[in-house]
Enzyme design. Structure first.
Site, mmCIF file in Angstrom:
data_model
loop_
_atom_site.group_PDB
_atom_site.id
_atom_site.type_symbol
_atom_site.label_atom_id
_atom_site.label_comp_id
_atom_site.label_asym_id
_atom_site.label_seq_id
_atom_site.Cartn_x
_atom_site.Cartn_y
_atom_site.Cartn_z
ATOM 1 C CB ALA A 167 -15.487 15.962 -22.384
ATOM 2 C CB THR A 178 -6.406 17.406 -20.195
ATOM 3 O OG1 THR A 178 -6.532 18.064 -18.888
ATOM 4 C CG2 THR A 178 -5.091 17.016 -20.282
ATOM 5 C CG HIS A 217 -26.091 9.014 -8.794
ATOM 6 N ND1 HIS A 217 -26.276 7.762 -8.902
ATOM 7 C CD2 HIS A 217 -26.499 9.419 -7.564
ATOM 8 C CE1 HIS A 217 -26.882 7.353 -7.863
ATOM 9 N NE2 HIS A 217 -27.207 8.158 -7.171
ATOM 10 C CD GLU A 256 -8.951 12.249 -12.926
ATOM 11 O OE1 GLU A 256 -9.908 11.521 -13.477
ATOM 12 O OE2 GLU A 256 -8.507 13.423 -13.208
ATOM 13 C CD GLN A 264 20.835 25.743 12.749
ATOM 14 O OE1 GLN A 264 20.364 26.686 13.285
ATOM 15 N NE2 GLN A 264 21.377 24.608 13.388
ATOM 16 C CG LEU A 303 15.270 28.387 -0.196
ATOM 17 C CD1 LEU A 303 15.540 26.978 -0.077
ATOM 18 C CD2 LEU A 303 16.507 29.143 0.443
ATOM 19 C CG HIS A 304 16.033 28.732 -7.682
ATOM 20 N ND1 HIS A 304 15.540 27.566 -6.910
ATOM 21 C CD2 HIS A 304 16.750 28.278 -8.685
ATOM 22 C CE1 HIS A 304 16.097 26.509 -7.613
ATOM 23 N NE2 HIS A 304 16.710 27.020 -8.556
#
Ligand SMILES: Cc1cc2nc3c(=O)[nH]c(=O)nc-3n(C[C@H](O)[C@H](O)[C@H](O)COP(=O)(O)OP(=O)(O)OC[C@H]3O[C@@H](n4cnc5c(N)ncnc54)[C@H](O)[C@@H]3O)c2cc1C
Length: 391
Positions: free
Chosen positions: A135, A169, A188, A252, A289, A347-348
């Protein structure tokens, strides 16, 4: 250049065995259930146990902490194979959150032999018994890591933690959260890392967040109100947290590049098969094509993204400083996923827009990749500075 990172004993036979293991795991343990987990909004704990038992969670961690003793390249091989077999980016984010929650603890152990954190958190997580999260991001912002506001004030043998984290997550399910806190002054130099365990009074999951994609990966907003955390849970030295976080960002970012070209490659394969089967105007789509050239362009982008990310991973393993290159690799792969997953849906046709069609999931999942783990704009600016293009 520093020394090599991790074991170098890697052959094509072990790489193939690892790829087979990962692909088989996805076919057997994941694919039959993935849509149900997407709909449920999380993956079950049993999956972590199953992956831990197979040694998948710890592939790139040292054997001394419960890992497989491999390198980032082994992890890249494994994850590529899992994507090829149909894993989703959300599934991999939720199952492998250990990959971002644990490395700081392992680095602390490697630097000064702190086995306590390894025994309590690293080993059981790599075995699949526990779930950990990282976190850093707060409601006020995620890109500016040095600006975090969650405080940890020392009182005797404890830190008293107050603040909030968001977009975390696996945070809903996490047994512990490696949390970035402010122990010192602004900027920092005042940031530390503290492991906060679920069940600590004052530490709660404030909300489970719903998202555009990554549906099977639970995402939490976390609240810390006078949460008392033992000083023994401090990772590394006080006020070195920013440096520790930055150190792990390379891995990561390469990992997220693998997500991006991994789902792009899988979307391409599904789309090529669909274009062979689907007929319009009396002939297969692939007979046009323009369709074939589109598939080749998708392939070109996947090949470039994969080759470059693997090369940056190899240089990292050999000990080179590749902070800038990891930013470029992530961006290249994210651009690839953005283009390829979009063309796969196109394309689907209408089927590509339907819930439950695999390319639709990859299209939605792709959108987080240029944001999480460092937004593209922020990483580009970091690369500009590192490559000497700053004023
Ligand atoms: C599904 C999901 C999972 C996540 N998992 C985690 C997790 O496990 N742990 C964790 O700590 N965080 C996690 N995050 C948070 C993620 O890392 C942040 O969302 C990300 O770092 C961006 O931070 P932000 O959302 O606060 O955006 P902000 O920092 O507010 O930035 C917003 C946007 O502005 C742009 N921007 C920002 N700064 C600059 C700049 N200097 N120059 C130019 N453009 C800029 C970028 O496009 C950026 O996307 C997750 C996010 C999501 C959506």
């Amino acid at each position: 250049m520093t020394g090599p990172r991790g074991s170098q004993a890697r052959t094509s036979a072990t790489a193939d065995a690892l790829r087979d293991l990962g692909a088989e795991f996805v076919r057997r343990e994941v694919a039959p259930h993935l849509q149900a987990w997407e709909d449920a909004g999380s993956i079950p704990r049993e999956l972590h146990l199953a992956a831990g038992k197979q040694g998948l969670l710890g592939v790139a961690f040292p054997e001394e902490v419960g890992g497989g003793g491999g390198t980032l390249l082994d992890s890249v091989d494994l994850q590529e194979a899992m994507f090829e077999a149909g894993a989703s980016s959300g599934l991999m984010a939720g199952l492998f959150t250990s990959g971002i929650a644990l490395p700081h603890l392992v680095a602390d152990w490697a630097a000064c032999g702190n086995a306590d954190l390894v025994d309590r958190f690293v080993r059981p997580t790599l075995a699949g018994d526990r779930i950990g999260s990282l976190a850093v991001t707060e409601p006020d912002g995620g890109s500016d890591v040095a600006g975090i506001r969650t405080t940890a004030v020392r009182e005797g043998d404890h830190y008293v933690v107050n603040g909030a984290k968001t977009f975390i997550t696996s945070g809903v399910r996490a047994d512990f959260v490696t949390t970035a806190v402010r122990t010192g002054g602004p900027g920092h130099g005042g940031v530390s890392l503290l492991v906060v365990e679920a069940g600590t009074p004052g530490f709660t999951v404030a909300r489970s967040l719903r998202k555009m994609g990554w549906h099977c990966s639970d995402t939490a907003e976390l609240s810390y109100v006078d949460a008392r955390v033992p000083v023994a849970n401090l990772v590394g030295e006080e006020n070195t947290g920013f440096h520790q976080i930055a150190e792990q960002f390379v891995v990561e970012r390469i990992g997220l590049a693998v997500h991006a070209y991994g789902i792009a490659a899988r979307s391409l394969e599904l789309t090529a098969a669909y274009c062979r089967d689907r007929e319009t105007f009396g002939r297969p789509l692939i007979a046009n094509q323009v369709v074939r050239h589109k598939l080749v362009e998708m392939r070109r982008q996947v090949e470039v993204a994969r080759t470059y990310a693997r090369e940056v991973a190899r240089r990292h393993v050999e000990g080179e400083n590749v902070i800038a290159e990891a930013c470029l690799a992530k961006q290249t792969a994210c651009d690839t996923a953005t283009y390829v997953c979009d063309q796969a849906v196109q394309l689907h046709g209408g089927a590509g827009y339907m819930h439950g069609t695999e390319v639709e999931r990859h299209y939605r999942d792709a959108r987080i990749l240029p944001i999480g783990g460092g937004a593209t704009d922020v990483l580009t600016d970091l690369a500009a500075r590192l490559l000497g293009y700053a004023s």
